[in-house]
Design an enzyme around this catalytic site. Structure first.
Site, PDB file in Angstrom:
ATOM      1  N   ARG A  35       0.847  -1.197   0.000  1.00 41.05           N
ATOM      2  CA  ARG A  35       0.000   0.000   0.000  1.00 41.05           C
ATOM      3  C   ARG A  35       0.879   1.242   0.000  1.00 41.05           C
ATOM      4  O   ARG A  35       1.735   1.412   0.865  1.00 41.05           O
ATOM      5  CB  ARG A  35      -0.905  -0.008   1.236  1.00 41.05           C
ATOM      6  N   ARG A  76      -9.891  19.812   9.428  1.00 41.11           N
ATOM      7  CA  ARG A  76      -8.961  20.175  10.491  1.00 41.11           C
ATOM      8  C   ARG A  76      -9.312  21.545  11.058  1.00 41.11           C
ATOM      9  O   ARG A  76      -9.808  22.418  10.350  1.00 41.11           O
ATOM     10  CB  ARG A  76      -7.517  20.193   9.973  1.00 41.11           C
ATOM     11  N   LYS A 217     -13.150   2.446   1.374  1.00 39.43           N
ATOM     12  CA  LYS A 217     -12.775   2.411   2.790  1.00 39.43           C
ATOM     13  C   LYS A 217     -13.983   2.822   3.641  1.00 39.43           C
ATOM     14  O   LYS A 217     -14.513   3.918   3.472  1.00 39.43           O
ATOM     15  CB  LYS A 217     -11.587   3.337   3.045  1.00 39.43           C
ATOM     16  N   THR A 275      -5.937  -1.372  10.349  1.00 36.44           N
ATOM     17  CA  THR A 275      -5.692  -0.375  11.396  1.00 36.44           C
ATOM     18  C   THR A 275      -5.401  -0.991  12.765  1.00 36.44           C
ATOM     19  O   THR A 275      -6.215  -1.721  13.326  1.00 36.44           O
ATOM     20  CB  THR A 275      -6.849   0.627  11.550  1.00 36.44           C
TER      21      THR A 275
END
Length: 477
Positions: A35, A76, A217, A275
C-alpha cells in the site's frame, strides 16, 4: 509455488520500508500486497517505491498487488496562539468561520460544509476523538458547543462528525492529481477514503475506467446506512477501523467489522481488515497477547486480507511485523474452528452457470481432497467466484494478463500466475502440467486437481465445465 496460507497480507510502505532490500524481504516474509499511502510522501517518493516493487516482482517471478490509498477530504481546525489550548469539561467553546488565531474559547474551522450541515445536538470529535464536543447552536459564522470531554487541543488537529454526511466531493484537488499520477504509474487498486455514498465511488470510477479496481474504505457510520449499495458499486472493501472507531462507539467496532466481512463474503467481494492490528510492533519486535487474537479473529471471520499500517511503514520492525502476521494467519487457518467458521458462511447462490460451476468445483475439491482448483480467468471473475466459497484447497488462477494476476493477489486463497498461452491451460484438463507453469503450482502426482474452464475459453461469464484430473506427466513447452 502454490501459497498454502489463504489470508493475504497488505503492508503499507514508508520510511522504514522503502528500500529494495526491505521490500524484497517483506515479500519473502509473506507480504502479498503493498500500500502506497498518498497522505504522505511526494510523487517522486511513490514513483521510486512503485519501481522497486515491480523490480522485486520481476526478480521473484510472482505477481504483487499495489494499492494507491488516496488521502480524501481531511477536516482540520485552525491554529492557536502558542500552538495549543486547554479545554475543560462543561465549558463553552466556539468554532468560527473567521481565520483568526485560536484561544481556549474558540478556534477557526475553515470548512463551510460543516457550518451548512451541523445541527444542534450533533457531536464534533477532535484529535481522533480525544476531545468531544456537543453542538449547542449553529449559524453561518459560528458553531457554539459544550465540551463533553476536554483536554489539550493543538494546531490543525483532525475533526470528525459522526452524525452527519457532509456534502463534500469524494475527491479533493490533491486526490485528483494523486489519482492521475497513480494510474500513470500503473497501480492495481485505488483505495477511496471516507466513502459516504455510491456517488463517491461513481465519480472515481468515471476517472479510472478499467485501469484499476476500487477499494471503498468504510470509515464513517453514515457509510453503513448505504453499505449494500456501496458494496454493489465497489470492487472491494476496507474496514478502516481507525476513523470508524472514532466516529462510532468503539465498543461497536467488532460487531461492525464482523457484519461487513460477512456481507462482503456473501457478495463475493474482497474485504481487507485494517488499522492497529499489531500496533505495538511499531516499537517492539513481538506483538502483545491481545493483538494476536485480534488478527486471528479477522482471519476466522474469513477476511481476504489483513493490513499493517505504521507497523511496516514507520516502525522499527517491519519484517518482524510481516512474519508475525503470517505466523498468526497460518496458525489460525490450521484451527478446526477456522474451517467451521468458513462453512457457516454464505455459498454462491445465483442462478448463473458460471457461479454454479465455481460452487460445484469447491464442493468436488473438498470431497475428493484435491490438491488445488485450477482455473483460467481472463478478468479475474472466475477466481473470485471460486474464492467466494472458501474451498479447503488453494486456487491456482491462470491469467493471460499481468494486470489480472496482480489484482488477484489480494484475494483469499488465490495464487495467480501469468500465462498467455491458452493451450497450456488446456493441458491441465488432460492431466499434464505445462513445463512453464510447473513451478507455479508444484502439484504432486498423488492427488487429483479440479479444473474449471469455459466454452469458448477466456470469455468472461462462460465458465461451464469441471474436470477432475490426475497429474501424470510434465508436458514439454
Amino acid at each position: 509455488m502454490l501459497e498454502t496460507r489463504r489470508t493475504k497480507i497488505v503492508a503499507t510502505l514508508g520510511p522504514s520500508s522503502n528500500s529494495y532490500e526491505t521490500i524484497r524481504a517483506l515479500t519473502l516474509s509473506g507480504a502479498n500486497v503493498f500500500r502506497m499511502n498518498f497522505s504522505h510522501g511526494t510523487h517522486g517518493d511513490h514513483a521510486k517505491i512503485h519501481g522497486i516493487i515491480r523490480a522485486v516482482e520481476q526478480e521473484l517471478g510472482r505477481p504483487i498487488t499495489i494499492i494507491a490509498d488516496l488521502q480524501g477530504p481531511k477536516l482540520r481546525v485552525g491554529t492557536f496562539e502558542g500552538g495549543v489550548a486547554e479545554l475543560i469539561e462543561g465549558q463553552s467553546f466556539a468554532f468560527t468561520s473567521a481565520e483568526t488565531q485560536g484561544t481556549s474559547s474558540s478556534v477557526s474551522l475553515p470548512h463551510p460544509e460543516i457550518f451548512n450541515s451541523l445541527q444542534p445536538g450533533d457531536y464534533l470529535l477532535v484529535d481522533a476523538g480525544r476531545i468531544r464536543l456537543r453542538t449547542v447552536s449553529v449559524t453561518i459564522d459560528e458553531i457554539r458547543t459544550e465540551v463533553i470531554a476536554g483536554g489539550t487541543i493543538r494546531d490543525r488537529k483532525g475533526v470528525n462528525l459522526p452524525d452527519r454526511a457532509l456534502d463534500i466531493p469524494a475527491l479533493t484537488t490533491k486526490d485528483r492529481v494523486d489519482l492521475i499520477f497513480a494510474l500513470d504509474l500503473g497501480v492495481d487498486w485505488v483505495a477511496l477514503s471516507f466513502v459516504q455514498k455510491v456517488a463517491d465511488i461513481s465519480s472515481v470510477r468515471a476517472i479510472i475506467g478499467t485501469s484499476a479496481k476500487i477499494v471503498a474504505k468504510i470509515e464513517k457510520p453514515v457509510a453503513l446506512d448505504s453499505f449494500p449499495a456501496i458494496l454493489h458499486a465497489t470492487d472491494a472493501i476496507m474496514v478502516a477501523r481507525g476513523d470508524l472507531g472514532v466516529e462510532c462507539d468503539w465498543s461497536d467496532v467488532p460487531a461492525v467489522q464482523r457484519d461487513i466481512v460477512a456481507k462482503c463474503r456473501a457478495a463475493g467481494k474482497p474485504v481487507n481488515v485494517a488499522t492497529q492490528m499489531l500496533e505495538s510492533m511499531i516499537s517492539n519486535p513481538v506483538p502483545t497477547r491481545a493483538e494476536v487474537p485480534d488478527v486471528a479473529n479477522a482471519i476466522f471471520e474469513g477476511a481476504d486480507a489483513v493490513m499493517l499500517s505504521a507497523e511496516s511503514a514507520a516502525g522499527k520492525y517491519p519484517r518482524e511485523a510481516i512474519e508475525a502476521m503470517a505466523s498468526i494467519a497460518t496458525s489460525a487457518e490450521r484451527a478446526p474452528l477456522y474451517r467451521q467458521e468458513l462453512k457457516d458462511g454464505v455459498l454462491l447462490d445465483t442462478a448463473e452457470d458460471s457461479t454454479s460451476i465455481a460452487s460445484a468445483a469447491c464442493l468436488i475439491a473438498n470431497m475428493r481432497r484435491a490438491y488445488c482448483i485450477v482455473t483460467y480467468t481472463e478478468s479475474g471473475a472466475t477466481a473470485l467466484r471460486v474464492a467466494k466459497s472458501r474451498p479447503d484447497v488453494p486456487v491456482l488462477a491462470i491469467c493471460p494478463s499481468r494486470e489480472t494476476a496482480r489484482s488477484l493477489a489480494l484475494v483469499w486463497g488465490v495464487t495467480p500466475t501469468v500465462s498467455r498461452n491458452k493451450a497450456e491451460f488446456m493441458l491441465f484438463r488432460e492431466g499434464e502440467i505445462p513445463e512453464s507453469l510447473s513451478k507455479s503450482g508444484n502439484i504432486p502426482r498423488d492427488k487429483p486437481i479440479v479444473v474449471t474452464s469455459g466454452s469458448p475459453l477466456g470469455v468472461p461469464g462462460c465458465t461451464d465445465s469441471i474436470k477432475i484430473a490426475c497429474i501424470d506427466a510434465v508436458a514439454p513447452n
